[in-house]
Enzyme design. Sequence first.
Site, PDB file in Angstrom:
ATOM      1  NE  ARG A 203      -2.089   1.945   3.349  1.00  0.00           N
ATOM      2  CZ  ARG A 203      -1.755   1.422   4.525  1.00  0.00           C
ATOM      3  NH1 ARG A 203      -2.132   0.186   4.839  1.00  0.00           N
ATOM      4  NH2 ARG A 203      -1.013   2.115   5.364  1.00  0.00           N
TER       5      ARG A 203
ATOM      6  CD  GLU B  61       4.381   3.925   5.833  1.00  0.00           C
ATOM      7  OE1 GLU B  61       5.430   3.341   6.139  1.00  0.00           O
ATOM      8  OE2 GLU B  61       3.356   3.893   6.534  1.00  0.00           O
TER       9      GLU B  61
ATOM     10  CG  ASN C 108       2.744   0.774   4.563  1.00  0.00           C
ATOM     11  OD1 ASN C 108       3.433   0.856   5.563  1.00  0.00           O
ATOM     12  ND2 ASN C 108       1.927   1.734   4.187  1.00  0.00           N
TER      13      ASN C 108
ATOM     14  CB  SER D  88      -3.842  -2.198   8.006  1.00  0.00           C
ATOM     15  OG  SER D  88      -2.959  -2.741   8.923  1.00  0.00           O
TER      16      SER D  88
ATOM     17  CE  LYS E   8       8.245   4.432   7.713  1.00  0.00           C
ATOM     18  NZ  LYS E   8       7.426   3.228   7.896  1.00  0.00           N
TER      19      LYS E   8
ATOM     20  CE  LYS F 216       7.648   9.419   7.794  1.00  0.00           C
ATOM     21  NZ  LYS F 216       6.896   8.896   6.615  1.00  0.00           N
TER      22      LYS F 216
ATOM     23  CD  GLU G 200       6.605   0.051   7.911  1.00  0.00           C
ATOM     24  OE1 GLU G 200       5.488   0.592   7.993  1.00  0.00           O
ATOM     25  OE2 GLU G 200       7.506   0.476   7.172  1.00  0.00           O
ATOM     26  N   GLY G 201       3.865   0.098  11.702  1.00  0.00           N
ATOM     27  CA  GLY G 201       2.798  -0.168  12.652  1.00  0.00           C
ATOM     28  C   GLY G 201       2.272   1.076  13.335  1.00  0.00           C
TER      29      GLY G 201
ATOM     30  NE  ARG H 228      -4.217   5.102   6.547  1.00  0.00           N
ATOM     31  CZ  ARG H 228      -2.963   4.989   6.945  1.00  0.00           C
ATOM     32  NH1 ARG H 228      -2.688   4.723   8.192  1.00  0.00           N
ATOM     33  NH2 ARG H 228      -1.974   5.157   6.081  1.00  0.00           N
TER      34      ARG H 228
END
Length: 476
Positions: A150, A166, A168, A173, A311, A365, A369-370, A452
């Site tokens: 994503r 970024e 992913n 998710s 990253k 950064k 992740e998460g 989002r």
Amino acid sequence: IPKSLLRCSKVHKMQTQVGDSVKSIVDPHDIDPKLVQNLAYDALVWCSLRGLLVGDRNSEKSGTVPGVGMVHAPVALLPMSFPESHWKQACEVAPIFNELVDRVSQDGEFLQESLSRTKKVDPFTSRLLEIHSKMLEINKIEEIRLGLHRSDYMLDEQTKLLLQIELNTISSSFPGLGCLVSELHRSLIQLYKEHIDLDPNRIPTNNAVNQFAEALAKAWNEYGDPRAVLMFVVQSEERNIKTLAEIDALGELRQDGTLVVDGQAVAVVYFRAGYAPSDYHSESEWKARLLMEQSRAVKCPSISYHLAGTKKIQQELAKPNVLERFLENKDDIAKLRKCFAGLWSLDESDTVNDAIEKPGLYVMKPQREGGGNNIYGENVKEALLKLQKEGTGSDAAYILMQRIFPKISHSILMREGIPHKEQTISELGIYGSYLRNKTEVVINQQAGYLMRTKVSSSNEGGVAAGFAVLDSIYLV
Ligand SMILES: N[C@H](CCC(=O)N[C@@H](CS)C(=O)NCCC(=O)O)C(=O)O
Ligand SMILES: [Mg+2]
């Protein structure tokens, strides 16, 4: 719709000039409160009936027994307007990013070299690199490669540039819930068409969950053993799937490289965990990760795909002439470069000094992740000064990125049954699915999207982390 509503005045239409055509979008904050209550009620009923649900943190049973302790997913009540031109641009670069990840993953030297200083100061990334090194030593070839990515973007208000936050490459998710939000908004607009002058067809169809499932199924098919299973790796307290610890306890490697877990051959391993240090409680989880990596099973992601999504690699790829190492097509390279925000290592002292002076213009950064790991605002200045003072080289664990300032919009966020009018900013994630078997690219496509939306004052974004809600887009 109750007669009482029909007397409601037509919802204000905020005319906005987009390009040469006048489009009407609704300002959610202008909607009559009674109408908001009805919209909210119907949205909650829709969520309940169609499974737009998440575990309810307030219920102690949530996450243990299926169907118990659920609550509607945090959602926006209406879609967020988004320029069609930038939507098309985000979709267009999805297959190019898919191909880039695959090319980068095959350049073991680039991955090891780019992360060599990070390896010295970041124990988690160092463990991933050790597994990757072992694979290079045994010349492990991943013939079948599956990526379910994503790529997240924000539309910078000042420059009108669509800039990548970024990419992913592990545990991307919400492909499932993201599709449902698009359907929710389409249904609500349809239901309230007498009151809200929006066209449901301006919400792009969103088929992420089916496209991800199709890629997983095709990867299983490419593996070619009808008895073999597809295994989801998840965090504990979930069921029918496996945690890393269980795989260590129950897993074994046959002579021919077949991964067997709990007596079953595994064709595809799909990671929805394993991206954070907290997923590795002991050496057991690391042994499981290595076992899977050594096997013939198709990993999604492989250790190389996982590392390609760090990253640090994102920052290295943004350096001049680096994309040219991996891609041939000049137009494709230009399209990717156009959505790169400013990205720097902490070796670049001018940038570090500028970030100390103007920390609000940067995000710092780590290779994590998460959600919840990035550093913003004054904390950037403090973190940089601390690293300078320590002088231990720990700066190699971080990158600096230009902070992007998207347009602040009005939205109504539904949380625990209550509509909240908020000033918000949004982040558009474009899913990409990629499947390759030796030289054949079986799938390479944009695979739906996730919008989002979060309160504009919030630095962190995550939905799971409780800051953002799931949204969809309305093309203007
Ligand atoms: N529980 C795990 C969560 C996995 C996870 O956090 N994934 C990262 C990309 S690495 C991500 O997509 N974060 C955005 C989601 C948000 O906004 O909350 C899962 O779903 O498998
Ligand atoms: Mg991420």
